[in-house]
Design an enzyme around this catalytic site. Sequence first.
Site, PDB file in Angstrom:
ATOM      1  N   HIS A  65     -14.845 -49.026  21.111  1.00 11.77           N
ATOM      2  CA  HIS A  65     -14.931 -47.685  20.503  1.00 11.77           C
ATOM      3  C   HIS A  65     -13.605 -46.931  20.689  1.00 11.77           C
ATOM      4  CE1 HIS A  65     -17.252 -43.909  19.532  1.00 11.77           C
ATOM      5  NE2 HIS A  65     -16.203 -43.389  20.166  1.00 11.77           N
ATOM      6  N   GLU A  66     -13.077 -46.944  21.917  1.00 12.38           N
ATOM      7  CA  GLU A  66     -11.830 -46.229  22.209  1.00 12.38           C
ATOM      8  C   GLU A  66     -10.631 -46.906  21.552  1.00 12.38           C
ATOM      9  OE1 GLU A  66     -11.872 -43.308  23.483  1.00 12.38           O
ATOM     10  OE2 GLU A  66     -14.034 -43.481  23.820  1.00 12.38           O
ATOM     11  N   HIS A  69     -10.200 -45.583  18.029  1.00 12.50           N
ATOM     12  CA  HIS A  69      -9.384 -44.357  17.985  1.00 12.50           C
ATOM     13  C   HIS A  69      -7.900 -44.688  18.161  1.00 12.50           C
ATOM     14  CE1 HIS A  69     -12.879 -41.798  18.111  1.00 12.50           C
ATOM     15  NE2 HIS A  69     -13.259 -42.213  19.307  1.00 12.50           N
TER      16      HIS A  69
END
Length: 373
Positions: A65-66, A69
């Site tokens: 998920h990170e 980004h």
Amino acid sequence: MNNNIRVGNLFGIPFYVNPSWFLVLGLVTFSYGGQLAYFQELNGVVPWILGFVAAILLFASVLAHELGHSFVAISQGINVKSITLFLFGGLASLEKESDSPLEAFLVAIAGPVVSLLLAAILFIVAFNVAFPAPIEAIIQLLASINLVLGLFNLIPGLPLDGGNILKSLVWKITGNPNKGIIFASRVGQVFGWLAVAVGGLSILGLIQFGNFWTLLIGFFLLQNAGVSAQSAQVQETLNGYTAEDAVIPDSPIVSSELTIREFVNDYVIGKNQWRKFLVVNTEGNLSGVLKVDGLKKVPTSSWTEMTVSEVMEPVKDIITIKSNETLLEVVKMLENDPQQQLTVIGDNGRVLGLLEKNSIIKLLEKDKQAQAA
């Protein structure tokens, strides 16, 4: 890094874990390992080993998920300072904000998109490929976790990704990124209070949904949303002032045509505030620097004849800034060396005075007092 432990690099990005991560890792391992122990085909420590693997894969999902980004930020030329796993998930620390609302939106949405794509892939695999029951249970768990992670982060309040999406939309509408942060932070605080209320009522047994974690998440949202709002409000205030507004009154500026005697009488005797003065010519432009201690080398008998221009030193190591620069830009300049002084220059090249951290603080305090009055 706030006691965070560095465990290596991921695609050139420093990777850290917070000590709180180990607590969650242990809780997930024993909790899920206990559930896997109900499968008859698992004996001995195997359920706990699989529970540990499931916990690691869970955090791998947070990491993915990170990274979502991070990769979008890198594509925009933004350096990712670090990725950290902690009690409530993960955090990708970016060097700076995106340059436009659209770019900020893309960075914010990337994480939830990665989580939802992983959830979809894992659900498809779980329902279409035959696995032993324990493995299938783990796959379904990971799919559910990624689904919750993606949807939860879409809640439109900072510090969640949905808050950053909302921030980018408000930024687009208003043209002001700080207004977006303030608005999304306020929404985040609303969700924080809601989570605290739900968690508290569930602990008291007054409602059937929510738990202690809901309460903790609520406090997490409140704290971080409040910090974001406060920071944005300060930046908004700084953007409303220029360097000229924070110039120190009676800054040490003297004319190059003064005699040394006139300078000493008017600026030194009985005045100990300044030991170095900016010297300007008849047009007010910076010509040099005069250090009071340097006058000791000049015989006092010559003070009435020699002018400041004859004893001043060349301009060097003097950092100048234009008078119309916003205080936000000034603060960024002072971040590397908060003790330094900046020389403020007007549009016509005239020296307006010195600016330092304390003069900015005094201006902001004066602004706060004026608003409270």
